[in-house]
Design a protein around this motif. Structure first.
Motif, PDB file in Angstrom:
ATOM      1  N   ASP A  44       0.834  -1.203   0.000  1.00 28.52           N
ATOM      2  CA  ASP A  44       0.000   0.000   0.000  1.00 28.52           C
ATOM      3  C   ASP A  44       0.871   1.257   0.000  1.00 28.52           C
ATOM      4  OD1 ASP A  44      -1.986  -1.867   0.199  1.00 28.52           O
ATOM      5  OD2 ASP A  44      -2.743  -1.196   2.150  1.00 28.52           O
ATOM      6  N   GLU A  45       1.840   1.283   0.902  1.00 28.23           N
ATOM      7  CA  GLU A  45       2.725   2.448   1.000  1.00 28.23           C
ATOM      8  C   GLU A  45       3.530   2.626  -0.294  1.00 28.23           C
ATOM      9  OE1 GLU A  45       6.506   4.050   3.703  1.00 28.23           O
ATOM     10  OE2 GLU A  45       5.350   2.293   4.332  1.00 28.23           O
ATOM     11  N   TYR A  46       4.002   1.519  -0.855  1.00 24.22           N
ATOM     12  CA  TYR A  46       4.789   1.572  -2.090  1.00 24.22           C
ATOM     13  C   TYR A  46       3.974   2.185  -3.224  1.00 24.22           C
ATOM     14  CZ  TYR A  46       7.548  -0.040  -6.091  1.00 24.22           C
ATOM     15  OH  TYR A  46       8.286  -0.093  -7.260  1.00 24.22           O
ATOM     16  N   GLN A  47       2.732   1.745  -3.373  1.00 22.31           N
ATOM     17  CA  GLN A  47       1.905   2.252  -4.466  1.00 22.31           C
ATOM     18  C   GLN A  47       1.543   3.722  -4.254  1.00 22.31           C
ATOM     19  OE1 GLN A  47       1.447   0.750  -7.281  1.00 22.31           O
ATOM     20  NE2 GLN A  47       2.415  -1.159  -6.613  1.00 22.31           N
ATOM     21  N   VAL A  48       1.343   4.135  -3.014  1.00 19.26           N
ATOM     22  CA  VAL A  48       1.075   5.545  -2.736  1.00 19.26           C
ATOM     23  C   VAL A  48       2.297   6.393  -3.085  1.00 19.26           C
ATOM     24  CG1 VAL A  48       0.683   7.231  -0.895  1.00 19.26           C
ATOM     25  CG2 VAL A  48      -0.687   5.146  -1.000  1.00 19.26           C
ATOM     26  N   GLU A  49       3.476   5.914  -2.672  1.00 15.67           N
ATOM     27  CA  GLU A  49       4.702   6.703  -2.853  1.00 15.67           C
ATOM     28  C   GLU A  49       5.163   6.740  -4.304  1.00 15.67           C
ATOM     29  OE1 GLU A  49       9.264   7.015  -1.053  1.00 15.67           O
ATOM     30  OE2 GLU A  49       7.892   5.453  -0.345  1.00 15.67           O
ATOM     31  N   ARG A  62      -0.863  -8.928  -1.972  1.00 12.94           N
ATOM     32  CA  ARG A  62      -1.318  -7.546  -1.833  1.00 12.94           C
ATOM     33  C   ARG A  62      -0.953  -6.707  -3.055  1.00 12.94           C
ATOM     34  NH1 ARG A  62      -5.495  -4.795  -0.289  1.00 12.94           N
ATOM     35  NH2 ARG A  62      -5.011  -2.670   0.398  1.00 12.94           N
ATOM     36  N   GLN A  63       0.218  -6.938  -3.628  1.00 14.90           N
ATOM     37  CA  GLN A  63       0.568  -6.209  -4.851  1.00 14.90           C
ATOM     38  C   GLN A  63      -0.426  -6.538  -5.966  1.00 14.90           C
ATOM     39  OE1 GLN A  63       2.445  -3.621  -4.832  1.00 14.90           O
ATOM     40  NE2 GLN A  63       4.555  -4.175  -5.306  1.00 14.90           N
ATOM     41  N   LEU A  64      -0.784  -7.800  -6.091  1.00 18.76           N
ATOM     42  CA  LEU A  64      -1.731  -8.184  -7.139  1.00 18.76           C
ATOM     43  C   LEU A  64      -3.129  -7.633  -6.852  1.00 18.76           C
ATOM     44  CD1 LEU A  64      -0.565 -11.845  -7.823  1.00 18.76           C
ATOM     45  CD2 LEU A  64      -0.112  -9.801  -9.196  1.00 18.76           C
ATOM     46  N   GLN A  65      -3.470  -7.422  -5.584  1.00 18.81           N
ATOM     47  CA  GLN A  65      -4.740  -6.765  -5.277  1.00 18.81           C
ATOM     48  C   GLN A  65      -4.758  -5.339  -5.803  1.00 18.81           C
ATOM     49  OE1 GLN A  65      -5.032  -7.468  -0.969  1.00 18.81           O
ATOM     50  NE2 GLN A  65      -6.833  -8.740  -1.359  1.00 18.81           N
ATOM     51  N   HIS A  66      -3.597  -4.680  -5.797  1.00 18.28           N
ATOM     52  CA  HIS A  66      -3.519  -3.340  -6.388  1.00 18.28           C
ATOM     53  C   HIS A  66      -3.709  -3.410  -7.906  1.00 18.28           C
ATOM     54  CE1 HIS A  66      -2.660  -0.678  -3.032  1.00 18.28           C
ATOM     55  NE2 HIS A  66      -1.925  -1.650  -2.513  1.00 18.28           N
ATOM     56  N   ALA A  67      -3.217  -4.461  -8.519  1.00 15.63           N
ATOM     57  CA  ALA A  67      -3.463  -4.637  -9.953  1.00 15.63           C
ATOM     58  C   ALA A  67      -4.961  -4.768 -10.223  1.00 15.63           C
ATOM     59  CB  ALA A  67      -2.718  -5.865 -10.467  1.00 15.63           C
TER      60      ALA A  67
END
Length: 249
Positions: free
Chosen positions: A13-18, A83-88
């Motif tokens: 989550d933090e990675y995708q926000v940043e 979690r990364q794939l949930q962002h996808a």
């Protein structure tokens, strides 16, 4: 593997926000310098991607796969982190096929793909990169290309700082000791592995692939962003990314 899966699940989550704005929802960026596949064409001319089966390894939120789909390719985005794939899924609703799996044990039949790619995915985080490279070769069709980017090996000799303090050699380039973060109980929660340039080349060969090119992107004038230890200051003096262009004979 377990440590890095947990780290990415906790920090996705933090990675995708940043970094999500820099990466875009459907751009193919090879590293912090901002080298874009639109201009680099390391997988080949964009017009040649149409109809190609492409595997993205360590896809994160699958930004690169969405760009590939936009060129008419048939990408599959693979990542270890749920979690990364949930962002996808959040970004595109699952229009790109997603697979949660270990890059060292790809769940695909031999010769399933024309191309494979990995932008800072998987290879920096595995202790046995040859295992991954052999798996990539297995799932590639004859003549298939695999392009992957990793932290440039020379970066390991310098502190991970974007300012002047990051310009002085602080460690041996030849020290292959992994970088490990631990929790309060001493359990590894993040692991990254250092390989020299020579190690990476030998890994490619041992994986049964042929090295076609080694690209070291220069820091462009337009990029004023700092990303961890990368910055315009450091990027103008030392390389931050190494991109290995490989083919299966």
């Amino acid at each position: 593997m377990r440590a890095n899966r947990g780290w990415w699940d906790r920090n996705a989550d933090e990675y995708q926000v940043e970094h999500g704005t820099f990466l875009g929802d459907d751009r193919f960026v090879w590293g912090p310098e901002g080298l874009d596949e639109v201009e680099a064409e390391l997988l080949g001319p964009a017009e040649d991607l149409k109809g190609k089966d492409v595997l993205e390894i360590g896809a994160g939120a699958a930004q690169c796969s969405r760009w590939l789909a936009g060129q008419g390719a048939r990408p599959v985005a693979l990542d270890l982190s749920h979690r990364q794939l949930q962002h996808a899924l959040r970004i595109d609703g699952g229009r790109v096929p997603l697979v949660e799996a270990d890059a060292g044990a790809l769940p695909f039949a031999d010769g399933s793909f024309d191309l494979a790619c990995s932008a800072y995915g998987a290879l920096p985080f595995v202790a046995d990169p040859v295992r991954v490279l052999r798996e990539v070769r297995r799932v590639l069709r004859p003549g298939g290309r695999f392009v992957f980017s990793v932290t440039h090996p020379i970066r390991w000799a310098f502190p991970d700082e974007p300012g002047p303090e990051g310009l002085s050699v602080a460690a041996s380039y030849f020290d292959r000791t992994p970088y490990v973060e631990q929790d309060d109980s001493g359990r590894a929660v993040y692991v990254e592995h250092h390989r020299t340039v020579g190690d990476r080349v030998r890994d490619v060969v041992a994986g049964g692939l042929r090295l076609v090119d080694l690209v070291e992107p220069e820091w462009p004038a337009w990029n004023t962003q700092e990303w961890g230890g990368w910055s315009p200051l450091r990027g103008g003096l030392i390389p931050g990314t190494a991109i290995f262009v490989c083919e299966r004979d």
